[in-house]
Each structure stands twice: as C-alpha cells, then as structure tokens.
Design an enzyme around this catalytic site. Structure first.
Site, PDB file in Angstrom:
ATOM      1  N   HIS A 250       4.748 -15.900  -0.378  1.00 48.76           N
ATOM      2  CA  HIS A 250       4.407 -17.318  -0.515  1.00 48.76           C
ATOM      3  C   HIS A 250       4.356 -17.728  -1.973  1.00 48.76           C
ATOM      4  CE1 HIS A 250       0.418 -15.698  -1.540  1.00 48.76           C
ATOM      5  NE2 HIS A 250       0.701 -14.798  -0.630  1.00 48.76           N
TER       6      HIS A 250
ATOM      7  N   HIS B  81      -1.562 -20.167  -0.240  1.00 49.26           N
ATOM      8  CA  HIS B  81      -0.269 -20.147   0.444  1.00 49.26           C
ATOM      9  C   HIS B  81       0.461 -21.467   0.240  1.00 49.26           C
ATOM     10  CE1 HIS B  81      -1.606 -16.636   3.188  1.00 49.26           C
ATOM     11  NE2 HIS B  81      -0.996 -16.212   2.116  1.00 49.26           N
TER      12      HIS B  81
ATOM     13  N   GLU C  47       2.594  -5.646  -2.349  1.00 48.23           N
ATOM     14  CA  GLU C  47       2.661  -7.039  -2.822  1.00 48.23           C
ATOM     15  C   GLU C  47       2.415  -7.130  -4.325  1.00 48.23           C
ATOM     16  OE1 GLU C  47      -0.408  -9.627  -1.259  1.00 48.23           O
ATOM     17  OE2 GLU C  47       0.718 -11.430  -1.791  1.00 48.23           O
TER      18      GLU C  47
ATOM     19  N   GLU D 195       5.584 -10.036  -0.523  1.00 44.26           N
ATOM     20  CA  GLU D 195       4.781  -9.035   0.185  1.00 44.26           C
ATOM     21  C   GLU D 195       5.445  -8.505   1.455  1.00 44.26           C
ATOM     22  OE1 GLU D 195       0.965 -10.428   1.743  1.00 44.26           O
ATOM     23  OE2 GLU D 195       1.429 -12.470   1.098  1.00 44.26           O
TER      24      GLU D 195
ATOM     25  N   ASP E 182      -2.169 -12.306  -6.669  1.00 48.14           N
ATOM     26  CA  ASP E 182      -2.342 -11.745  -5.328  1.00 48.14           C
ATOM     27  C   ASP E 182      -1.578 -10.413  -5.302  1.00 48.14           C
ATOM     28  OD1 ASP E 182      -2.461 -11.401  -2.549  1.00 48.14           O
ATOM     29  OD2 ASP E 182      -1.531 -13.331  -2.064  1.00 48.14           O
TER      30      ASP E 182
ATOM     31  N   ASP F 250      -5.582  -5.762   0.323  1.00 52.21           N
ATOM     32  CA  ASP F 250      -4.951  -6.996  -0.163  1.00 52.21           C
ATOM     33  C   ASP F 250      -6.020  -7.751  -0.947  1.00 52.21           C
ATOM     34  OD1 ASP F 250      -3.496  -9.339  -0.592  1.00 52.21           O
ATOM     35  OD2 ASP F 250      -2.571  -9.294   1.397  1.00 52.21           O
TER      36      ASP F 250
HETATM   37 CO    CO Z   1      -0.246 -12.778  -0.470  1.00 56.75          CO
END
Ligand code: CO
Length: 291
Positions: A155, A163, A276, A188, A96, A85
């Site tokens: 998010h 977030h 994600e 995600e 992200d 991640d």
């Molecule tokens: Co994330």
C-alpha cells in the site's frame, strides 16, 4: 517533489523501526509470551522517539495479519511461523515493516517472501507499474513452489494514513498504476503453502476510527476522546481503559464510527510467511527507509 523536512521524518521513522525490529526478533523464542513481545516493541518505539503507527501485529502460522495479543493474553510462542508487523510514525509520517521469524522449521517458505520482496524492490523506480511489481512477486513465490496470498496487498503511505493508494498487488493483475518519484510505498509479499487466500476469523483486537460522527452516549464520547490521539490510525483494544469497553466498541462499530480488524487466516490452514519494507520511490530506483 516532497519537502525535505517530511522526507527526514519518514527516514527517522524508518531508522527507529529498523532498530526496534532487530531487537524484537531476538525476543521471539519458544515459551516467551506474545504480550511481552508486543509491549516490548511498542515501548521501545516510544523510547527511541517514535510513536507506534499501529499495534504490534504478531500473527502465527495460518494467521496472516491483524493478530495482536489481548490485555490478558497468556499465549506463548511454540514451534510457530511468527510474523512481526511493526509500524512507527514521526509526526504522522509512517514507516511499516514486517519480518517472519521461523520457529517451525520451514525456511524455504520464509525465503520465498523475502526473495519476492527483494526482487520487487529491485524494479521500483518512477514510472514502474504496480502490475509489474505484482508479477515479479507472484513469479518469485511460485519459483519456490508456493503461492502468494492473492487478497493481501502492499500500500501507499500518507500522513496518518496507513493504507493509502496505490495498492501494491502480490500477484498478476490486469491493470496497475504508475509510481511517481516521491511516492512512499510499503511492499509486503505474503507466501503460503495453502490456497493463497485469507478470510476474517474470530474477534478483533485491532480497531480504528473510520468516520467521526456526533455521538450521544457519555461512555462513547469518553472513548472517542481517548481515541483522538490515534487520529485515523489503528489502535489495540488492550491500549484502552474505558469501562464497559466491549459494549462501547460494539456500539461505535455498529454506528460506522469504528472499524474492526479481525485476524486474517489462510483459508485452508496453510502456513504464511511475510516480508515488508517501506520505500521512497526515486527517479532511478528507490530508497528503503526501513532497512
Ligand atoms: Co503494511
């Protein structure tokens, strides 16, 4: 509508991220130290003109998230289900992404989270409810015979905020919120052959500044000075050089200045896969910036 210059920064962060992800995946092989991969990822982000938005997370098997190697970590990859991640920011604008690399021979579990992500992205447009996204994710993962991790969500993203609202559920929820054009969101899905729930486990390697307060101790002040550059974004313990680091981190956490992020593990030890992407919501669909 969002400023074109800001969108350009998000796209730049996403482009760097996609390049780094592709290189990182090649590094994940049995016998390779986790620390080597984390440091490689974070260095490559900087070389390419970005800044890590958070420490490179390398969570394996029943670890779902928030694992990153410690400064003296000697662990190496085995026959693991490996989640990378990764986050990049450009001037605070964050992209992200996560990908699962399978060294464990469970390809269907990985397909479940990837298909859930694809199907979710398919329905994103201005006006869609986050509840509809959660439904699609849960249904897709169930079709593979697995469960979504119910207490992990995607998010929103905001400048220097990883977030932000809204949260993007990975399961059916009663009440969603409607997305708007210009919203930047990370979707995600996590799929598991376990119970579908994670809990905090063990010591944390990841922290962030939650609430700045005046502190007296010179050591704590010195650390907060070092942390200024991360603003409210997560950082790794191994990035810091403070003497008596554990003591000072504990002190600041007890005061509510810092928040720690212990590893999140699947409750019954199930394997967890994750996929994600970060997308910009548009009138007719969305633009994936981390592809
Ligand atoms: Co994330």
């Amino acid at each position: 509508m969002m400023d074109a210059k800001i969108l350009e920064k998000y796209r730049k962060a996403g482009k760097i991220l996609a390049e780094v992800r592709a290189e990182a995946v090649k590094k994940v092989r049995p016998g390779v130290p986790l620390l080597e991969v984390a440091e490689f990822v974070e260095a490559l982000i900087k070389e390419n003109g970005g800044v890590p938005a958070f420490p490179c997370n390398i969570s394996r098997n029943d670890e779902a998230a928030h694992a990153t190697p410690s400064a003296n970590d000697i662990s190496v990859f085995g026959e693991d289900m490996v989640k990378l991640d990764i986050g990049v920011h450009v001037d605070g604008y964050i992209a992200d992404t996560a990908i699962t690399v399978d060294l464990s021979e469970n390809p269907e579990l990985i397909k479940a989270s990837e298909a859930a992500l694809e199907n979710a992205i398919e329905i994103v447009h201005a006006g869609v409810s986050t509840a509809e996204i959660g439904d699609v994710i849960e249904k897709t993962i169930n079709e593979f015979g697995y469960k979504p991790v119910a207490n992990l969500t995607g998010h929103g993203l905001d400048r220097y905020v990883q977030h932000a609202a809204p949260s993007i559920p990975n399961r059916h929820v009663e009440q969603g919120v409607r997305l708007k054009a210009g919203d930047i969101i990370a979707i995600e899905p996590f799929a598991t052959n376990g119970a579908g729930h994670v809990s905090e486990s063990g010591a944390a390697e990841i922290y962030r500044v939650e609430r700045l307060k005046p502190v007296r101790s010179p050591a704590a002040r010195e650390l907060l000075k070092e942390l200024e550059k991360y603003k409210m974004l997560p950082f790794a313990k191994r990035w810091l050089h403070q003497v008596r680091l554990d003591f000072v981190l504990n002190q600041l956490e007890a005061m509510g200045v810092l928040r720690s992020y212990p590893v999140l593990k699947e409750d019954v030890g199930g394997l967890v896969s994750q996929a994600e992407h970060t997308v910009i919501v548009e009138k007719e669909g969305c633009q994936i910036i981390s592809r």
